[in-house]
Motif scaffolding. Structure first.
Motif, PDB file in Angstrom:
ATOM      1  N   THR A   1       0.460  -1.064  -0.388  1.00 37.85           N
ATOM      2  CA  THR A   1       0.021   0.301   0.402  1.00 37.85           C
ATOM      3  C   THR A   1       0.724   0.814  -0.118  1.00 37.85           C
ATOM      4  N   PHE A   2      -0.256   2.431  -0.504  1.00 37.81           N
ATOM      5  CA  PHE A   2       0.670   4.068  -0.738  1.00 37.81           C
ATOM      6  C   PHE A   2      -0.137   4.748  -0.403  1.00 37.81           C
ATOM      7  N   GLN A   3       0.403   6.124  -0.300  1.00 35.85           N
ATOM      8  CA  GLN A   3      -0.137   6.741   0.214  1.00 35.85           C
ATOM      9  C   GLN A   3       0.426   8.326  -0.379  1.00 35.85           C
ATOM     10  N   LEU A   4      -0.088   8.759  -0.706  1.00 30.98           N
ATOM     11  CA  LEU A   4       0.430  10.751  -1.556  1.00 30.98           C
ATOM     12  C   LEU A   4      -0.785  11.067  -0.866  1.00 30.98           C
ATOM     13  N   SER A   5       0.266  12.341  -0.013  1.00 27.63           N
ATOM     14  CA  SER A   5      -1.182  13.562   0.562  1.00 27.63           C
ATOM     15  C   SER A   5      -0.622  14.407  -0.289  1.00 27.63           C
ATOM     16  N   ASN A   6      -1.129  15.507   0.021  1.00 19.54           N
ATOM     17  CA  ASN A   6      -1.022  16.871  -0.245  1.00 19.54           C
ATOM     18  C   ASN A   6      -0.299  17.085  -1.713  1.00 19.54           C
ATOM     19  N   VAL A   7      -1.941  16.366  -2.869  1.00 15.61           N
ATOM     20  CA  VAL A   7      -1.880  17.087  -4.113  1.00 15.61           C
ATOM     21  C   VAL A   7      -2.335  18.018  -4.874  1.00 15.61           C
ATOM     22  N   PRO A   8      -2.915  18.881  -5.165  1.00 21.40           N
ATOM     23  CA  PRO A   8      -3.673  20.112  -5.431  1.00 21.40           C
ATOM     24  C   PRO A   8      -4.170  19.511  -6.870  1.00 21.40           C
ATOM     25  N   PRO A   9      -5.405  19.816  -7.094  1.00 22.64           N
ATOM     26  CA  PRO A   9      -5.893  19.876  -8.509  1.00 22.64           C
ATOM     27  C   PRO A   9      -5.221  19.769  -9.341  1.00 22.64           C
ATOM     28  N   GLY A  10      -5.445  19.127 -10.695  1.00 22.38           N
ATOM     29  CA  GLY A  10      -4.703  19.318 -11.709  1.00 22.38           C
ATOM     30  C   GLY A  10      -4.444  18.083 -12.425  1.00 22.38           C
ATOM     31  N   GLU A  11      -3.768  17.693 -13.331  1.00 21.07           N
ATOM     32  CA  GLU A  11      -3.576  16.771 -14.213  1.00 21.07           C
ATOM     33  C   GLU A  11      -2.056  16.201 -14.275  1.00 21.07           C
ATOM     34  N   TYR A  12      -1.929  15.120 -14.447  1.00 23.68           N
ATOM     35  CA  TYR A  12      -0.738  14.320 -13.971  1.00 23.68           C
ATOM     36  C   TYR A  12      -0.908  12.606 -14.197  1.00 23.68           C
ATOM     37  N   ALA A  13       0.899  11.899 -13.996  1.00 27.36           N
ATOM     38  CA  ALA A  13       1.096  10.952 -14.531  1.00 27.36           C
ATOM     39  C   ALA A  13       1.502  10.928 -13.264  1.00 27.36           C
ATOM     40  N   ILE A  14       0.957   8.780 -13.207  1.00 30.71           N
ATOM     41  CA  ILE A  14       1.103   8.520 -11.533  1.00 30.71           C
ATOM     42  C   ILE A  14       2.031   7.228 -12.124  1.00 30.71           C
ATOM     43  N   MET A  15       3.466   7.405 -11.490  1.00 30.24           N
ATOM     44  CA  MET A  15       4.257   6.088 -11.996  1.00 30.24           C
ATOM     45  C   MET A  15       4.932   5.459 -10.897  1.00 30.24           C
ATOM     46  N   ALA A  16       4.718   3.451 -10.952  1.00 27.44           N
ATOM     47  CA  ALA A  16       5.127   2.828 -10.408  1.00 27.44           C
ATOM     48  C   ALA A  16       6.900   2.011 -10.490  1.00 27.44           C
ATOM     49  N   MET A  17       7.778   2.151  -9.944  1.00 22.51           N
ATOM     50  CA  MET A  17       9.248   1.663 -10.816  1.00 22.51           C
ATOM     51  C   MET A  17       9.446   0.753  -9.638  1.00 22.51           C
ATOM     52  N   SER A  18       9.887  -0.952 -10.201  1.00 21.12           N
ATOM     53  CA  SER A  18      10.227  -1.265  -9.286  1.00 21.12           C
ATOM     54  C   SER A  18      11.616  -2.397  -9.698  1.00 21.12           C
ATOM     55  N   MET A  19      12.944  -2.336  -8.975  1.00 26.46           N
ATOM     56  CA  MET A  19      14.572  -2.600  -9.945  1.00 26.46           C
ATOM     57  C   MET A  19      14.449  -4.080  -8.967  1.00 26.46           C
ATOM     58  N   ASN A  20      15.263  -4.212  -9.531  1.00 27.98           N
ATOM     59  CA  ASN A  20      15.864  -5.609  -9.274  1.00 27.98           C
ATOM     60  C   ASN A  20      17.404  -5.997  -9.129  1.00 27.98           C
ATOM     61  N   ILE A  21      17.798  -5.532  -7.811  1.00 29.17           N
ATOM     62  CA  ILE A  21      18.769  -5.140  -7.403  1.00 29.17           C
ATOM     63  C   ILE A  21      19.643  -6.390  -8.060  1.00 29.17           C
ATOM     64  N   GLY A  22      20.074  -7.435  -7.302  1.00 25.98           N
ATOM     65  CA  GLY A  22      20.807  -8.646  -8.858  1.00 25.98           C
ATOM     66  C   GLY A  22      20.547  -8.996  -9.814  1.00 25.98           C
ATOM     67  N   THR A  23      19.387  -8.416 -10.799  1.00 27.45           N
ATOM     68  CA  THR A  23      19.822  -8.398 -12.055  1.00 27.45           C
ATOM     69  C   THR A  23      20.196  -7.276 -12.659  1.00 27.45           C
ATOM     70  N   GLY A  24      19.665  -5.765 -12.264  1.00 28.44           N
ATOM     71  CA  GLY A  24      19.152  -5.325 -12.536  1.00 28.44           C
ATOM     72  C   GLY A  24      18.322  -4.541 -13.187  1.00 28.44           C
ATOM     73  N   GLU A  25      16.957  -5.926 -13.902  1.00 30.67           N
ATOM     74  CA  GLU A  25      16.063  -4.925 -14.481  1.00 30.67           C
ATOM     75  C   GLU A  25      14.671  -4.440 -13.923  1.00 30.67           C
ATOM     76  N   GLN A  26      14.368  -3.868 -14.987  1.00 33.89           N
ATOM     77  CA  GLN A  26      13.617  -2.953 -14.120  1.00 33.89           C
ATOM     78  C   GLN A  26      12.310  -3.205 -14.405  1.00 33.89           C
ATOM     79  N   GLU A  27      10.638  -2.643 -13.864  1.00 28.54           N
ATOM     80  CA  GLU A  27       9.831  -2.873 -14.015  1.00 28.54           C
ATOM     81  C   GLU A  27       9.388  -1.430 -13.736  1.00 28.54           C
TER      82      GLU A  27
END
Length: 544
Positions: free
Chosen positions: A282-308
């Motif tokens: 779970t996550f929470q982003l606070s204090n966000v004003p009205p507007g148009e956004y892009a919301i992103m999530a990133m995950s990195m495998n430290i062992g292989t260097g692969e990014q999701e």
């Protein structure tokens, strides 16, 4: 003989040289002066090249002198800055124009590369919150409109500052010109009660959230201008919560939220919010004003260097958003080959020396970050973790005089446009050449007398090859010390070339300006390996 006093010993560049920078036998000397003809002591002087790894930095001595030594032959730009003064580049005639390059040959020491810095203007005032109290700790910036990504956008100029305990701000070191003044509260600022009414969106002087309603502020050279008080505009801030997991169902490392304007253009008022993902995803982003956004999530495998990665558009309208689900994927794979227009490649050029990138189509693209490829010994390559529109680039490592000639996917030319990656792809072909085209020459006035102060704009005759689609065929130049101009590493194309008295940096990207210059320009058709020498007449040009 006793050494000269400290005030007579120019600062050397050694402490500020980038580790690994190339060395040589050339040098540059000069002085940094105020417009009162007095020395500016301890001014910062930077020496820039096309390769950031070969940059240098030093400071002036008590007589305003500086010196760079042991430089390799090449073309350099010299910039100077200090505090209350307007930062300038050598040869820069106006604050927002380009400077002149300095060309160095082996063993050559160029002297009197002097720069005179004018005292900057000041804009000051007081910022209030929505109940009329002082708004402390708010980031203030002066902005100007510049052309970028196909439209004019606000770009921060000078030194951003924060309001003090009584809401006062003082923006200093501003070149003469017209500005917009913006205030940006920080969501992390404990001095502003962000969960109630003050806005987390930028407020523009004299108190509006609408950039189009902002009032222009004109600053004359060295002017100290005091603005009337203005107030942060209220807006309800919301919370965004949900889950963010990777393809295996494990929590990702981070969630980011970026305003759409920042995603596409690098807007002057930065607005990025980040959240750490809890062990249960779970996550929470606070204090966000009205507007148009892009919301992103990133995950990195430290062992292989692969990014999701994953990214989604999000509209915030003033109500909390809950149960938002983000799930990353490993992305897709692209394979291909690097070819040479005149094989074989030189023995000194190794695949491991090149940096191949599949870049998002725009800065901070919602398709994720830069993806670096692996180039094998047989010049085949592989790039992993791709999604969305990507442009394939050889970012570093090409020898001098080499460039990318073309990039094809099957029969489709993607040299100057992104490829939409929605699945694994094979067959990307990148062709390199050591035969770039070149345009050089000089400029004369109406009487045929050589001119040494001018700007040259080179742009493609075919508008489909010009901005905003591509800037590879575009050049805006100032002459060198000999009054001549030179544009290197041009692709083969039909070009239009025009000389005008001055050009504000970035304006060459404006298609409307290029259309105004078109009837004044000289046409030059270049094939690969061609070099054209032109004699241009300085055109009298006032932008409409």
């Amino acid at each position: 003989m006793a050494p000269p006093p400290a005030s007579q010993t120019p600062q050397r560049d050694k402490p500020g040289a980038v580790p690994g920078a190339k060395t040589g036998t050339a040098g540059i000397k000069g002085r940094i002066l105020a417009d009162t003809n007095t020395a500016i002591r301890r001014a910062r002087v930077s020496l820039l090249t096309s390769n950031p790894l070969d940059s240098h930095m030093t400071t002036t001595d008590l007589d305003g002198r500086y010196e760079f030594t042991e430089l390799p032959a090449g073309q350099y730009r010299v910039t100077a800055s200090k505090g209350i003064f307007v930062p300038l580049e050598y040869g820069q005639q106006k604050p927002f124009d380009r400077g002149k390059p300095v060309d160095l040959a082996d063993g050559q020491v160029v002297e009197k590369i002097d720069i005179t810095l004018p005292r900057g203007g000041v804009v000051s005032g007081t910022l209030l919150d929505d109940v009329g109290d002082a708004a402390a700790g708010v980031r203030m910036t002066a902005m100007r409109q510049q052309f970028s990504d196909g439209k004019r956008r606000l770009v921060s100029i000078g030194h951003p500052v924060e309001t003090n305990d009584v809401g006062q701000y003082r923006l200093y070191g501003l070149p003469s010109g017209t500005y917009f003044i913006g205030a940006m509260p920080s969501a992390a600022n404990p001095l502003i009660p962000m969960l109630t009414t003050p806005s987390g969106a930028p407020t523009y002087y004299p108190g509006t959230l609408n950039e189009m309603e902002a009032q222009r502020v004109t600053v004359r050279p060295g002017q100290d201008k005091i603005l009337s008080d203005f107030t942060l505009v209220p807006a309800r801030l919301v919370k965004i919560s949900g889950t963010a997991t990777n393809a295996a169902g494990a929590p990702v490392q981070m969630v980011m939220l970026m305003a759409t304007a920042q995603v596409s253009s690098g807007n002057a008022m930065p607005g990025m919010n980040t959240a750490t993902v809890r062990p249960d995803g779970t996550f929470q982003l606070s204090n966000v004003p009205p507007g148009e956004y892009a919301i992103m999530a990133m995950s990195m495998n430290i062992g292989t260097g692969e990014q999701e990665i994953t990214a989604q558009p999000l509209t915030v309208a003033g109500e909390d958003i809950t149960d938002f689900v983000l799930s990353t994927t490993k992305g897709f794979r692209a394979t291909g080959q690097i070819l040479f227009d005149q094989p074989p490649p030189p023995a000194t050029l190794l695949p491991s020396s090149l940096t191949l990138m599949a870049a998002p189509a725009t800065q901070f693209s919602i398709s994720g970050g830069m993806a670096r490829g692996t180039i094998h010994d047989d010049w085949t390559f592989e790039v992993k973790g791709l999604a969305g529109p990507r442009q394939f680039q050889v970012a570093q490592g090409l020898p001098a005089g080499w460039m990318v000639q073309s990039v094809f996917y099957g029969q489709t030319d993607i040299t100057d446009k992104p490829l939409e990656v929605k699945e694994d792809i094979d067959g990307v072909v990148i062709t390199l050449t050591k035969r770039p085209a070149r345009i050089s020459g000089g400029v004369v006035d109406d009487s045929g007398k050589p001119v040494t102060e001018y700007s040259v704009v080179i742009f493609p005759d075919d508008t489909a090859l010009g901005p905003p689609a591509s800037t590879r065929y575009l050049r805006a130049l100032r002459p060198g010390e000999g009054g001549k101009f030179s544009a290197e590493r041009l692709p083969a194309a039909a070009y239009l070339v025009v000389a005008i008295p001055s050009l504000e940096s970035g304006d060459e990207n404006d298609p409307e300006l290029l259309e105004q210059l078109r009837p004044l320009a000289t046409r030059a058709i270049l094939s690969w390996g061609d070099a054209k020498e032109l004699s241009l007449k300085l055109e009298k040009f006032d932008r409409r």
